[in-house]
Design an enzyme around this catalytic site. Structure first.
Site, short mmCIF file in Angstrom:
data_model
loop_
_atom_site.label_atom_id
_atom_site.label_comp_id
_atom_site.label_asym_id
_atom_site.label_seq_id
_atom_site.Cartn_x
_atom_site.Cartn_y
_atom_site.Cartn_z
N GLU A 183 54.04 54.83 19.90
CA GLU A 183 52.84 55.64 20.06
C GLU A 183 51.67 55.43 19.11
OE1 GLU A 183 53.56 59.98 19.56
OE2 GLU A 183 54.70 59.88 21.31
N HIS A 201 31.65 44.16 36.78
CA HIS A 201 31.72 43.64 38.01
C HIS A 201 31.02 44.14 39.21
CE1 HIS A 201 33.82 40.98 40.77
NE2 HIS A 201 34.36 42.06 41.74
N LYS A 257 28.84 28.64 50.99
CA LYS A 257 29.97 28.15 51.68
C LYS A 257 29.35 27.47 52.97
CE LYS A 257 33.54 30.28 49.53
NZ LYS A 257 34.16 31.82 49.15
N ASP A 270 28.52 33.08 35.67
CA ASP A 270 29.16 33.83 36.22
C ASP A 270 29.63 35.21 35.57
OD1 ASP A 270 30.67 35.17 38.79
OD2 ASP A 270 32.11 33.47 39.05
N THR A 280 41.28 32.07 36.69
CA THR A 280 41.85 30.95 36.91
C THR A 280 40.79 29.82 36.76
OG1 THR A 280 41.17 30.77 39.28
CG2 THR A 280 43.30 31.86 38.75
N GLY A 281 39.41 30.03 37.15
CA GLY A 281 38.62 29.05 36.89
C GLY A 281 38.35 28.14 38.01
N GLY A 282 39.21 28.40 39.23
CA GLY A 282 39.16 27.53 40.25
C GLY A 282 37.99 27.24 41.00
#
Lengths: 285, 285
Positions: free
Chosen positions: A36, A124, A185, A211, A216-218
């Site tokens: 605690e 976000h 894309k 960003d 993950t940085g992918g």
């Protein structure tokens, strides 16, 4: 009016820098053997700004913020603000599968029990700030990011990894007076999709990809490889929050000329400080 | 009305027994790689009873309860109850040093954001239930404790380790129709204090010492040693919550004939089940 800063466990890494500009309230924060948290506020005042980042262990940092709120109001503080450089659960911002919570709403309601104002960095989904019952503001540290990369970039350009992140690229570009755009894309075969920068020529130029979070940085690595194929000179990657998965710092660093994040979360590549923005919140009054 | 139980991570050890008596709602609970909890409620209904004990990691279990509350109300449940067999922070129930929070108040306010009713077991200070904005009740599992020790005790007696815990001894004694009393501290020299049982003769009798929480077990061991000096026969120790410090189970077990706690927290000596009390909460409607 003298505004006092309270440093939570998740903001220890900012303490030294903040103490140079603001007045800190002494607090005692420890853990009992059963796990605690125990907090105690050792000074008195009217208004306090708690600084608590909520990276891992995020739930401990959140409950600690709650307990600090109770202690401060019990001690007679009348106005409480909280700065959460990195807000946990901010990516759980909508019901994507039936039966899910809007977790960030629950967290904001909890913080609203004690805090009148909430300040977060590069959340976000800024719309989620509506869930906080008091005043809630999102700070994007565009100047800090721009200043860090100013000399490195020269006459380069700023790119967002997708259209949704374009506003960030725009904000940073405007500080530097540089061009900006985003990736999109492109379907190159029925099974293959590739990213390409829209309406800009990167050949021979330095490029900064901007960003909010790198985990993950992918995406960043993919984007960097494409820029290199297209003849970009130096490639830099920046994010506000470095929520790096195991090995991500190394993988991204290898793929680009430099990787940097701010210190909302302390990491080995947290080279950009957000402390000026926090200090300003204390000066406003 | 069909009342549905939701089992949180802190009540996994009760799931099998509860599933024999009640209807469980399927939930998905997992952790993302960055440490954030994810919950999802896979069924629909009007009323749900979440069961979540909040032993270590207590902050994770508390935030999970909050997220479950958000998910259930988002999914259309109209009435939400929560059963917290062991409530974390319940011993932080007052300001003993200036600047401290009333932590249990903060936790109850948080739970009150989503839950209409709160049920806890043998809370350290029942007065603190006033901090919960809805209906809050404390359950003391006297019958379950009494039944477990009935045959072992025979014509024995029940003792509380101090006067403050006397109500527990009384409740258990009344179920069994046995005598009860408590220890008190007696100053035997300017520097020495010893415990002695008040107004009862323990010589030749089986004795059960009853408390709410055992952590280090120091008090229980002291009390047991005194009872042995006074000629007690078999000595039993029971507590509702086994918040055992490292090595405490072994130390207490060695000092007495038997140590038992309930399963509000799963431990190797959690021999007394509180599930019947929880099931009854679902049947009432």
């Amino acid at each position: 009016m003298k505004v006092l800063f309270v440093i939570g466990s998740g903001a220890k890494h900012l303490e030294e820098e903040i103490s140079r500009h603001g007045n800190l309230i002494n607090v005692e924060i420890k853990k009992f053997p059963d796990g605690e948290k125990y907090v105690r506020v050792l000074e008195r005042g009217k208004e306090a700004i708690v600084i608590q980042s909520t990276y891992h262990p995020q739930d401990e940092n959140l409950i600690e913020a709650l307990l600090l709120g109770d202690a401060l109001s019990e001690a007679g503080f009348k106005k409480l603000k909280i700065v959460i450089p990195y807000l946990a659960y901010s990516r759980q911002d909508r019901v994507t599968k039936e039966g899910e919570p809007i977790s960030v709403r629950a967290i904001m309601k909890m913080l609203g029990l004690y805090y009148d104002e909430l300040y977060v960095f590069d959340i976000h989904n800024p719309k989620t700030l509506e869930h906080f019952p008091g005043i809630a503001k999102n700070i994007y540290p565009a100047e800090a990011i721009a200043n860090y990369f100013k000399d490195k970039l020269g006459e380069g350009l700023i790119l967002a990894p997708d259209k949704g992140a374009l506003e960030r690229a725009k904000r940073v570009a405007e500080v530097l007076g540089l061009e900006y755009s985003h990736f999109e894309k492109e379907r190159i075969s029925p099974t293959e999709v590739r990213m390409k920068p829209v309406d800009v020529d990167v050949n021979g130029k330095n490029v900064l990809i901007v960003d909010d979070i790198i985990s993950t940085g992918g995406t960043m690595i993919k984007a960097a490889n494409i820029l290199r194929e297209l003849g970009a000179k130096e490639i830099f990657v920046v994010a506000t929050h470095g929520v790096f998965a195991e090995g991500a710092i190394e993988r991204v660093s290898k793929a680009v000329n430099e990787l940097a994040v701010t210190n909302t979360i302390p990491t080995e590549v947290s080279k950009i400080s957000i402390v000026d923005y926090i200090v300003k919140l204390g000066e406003k009054e």
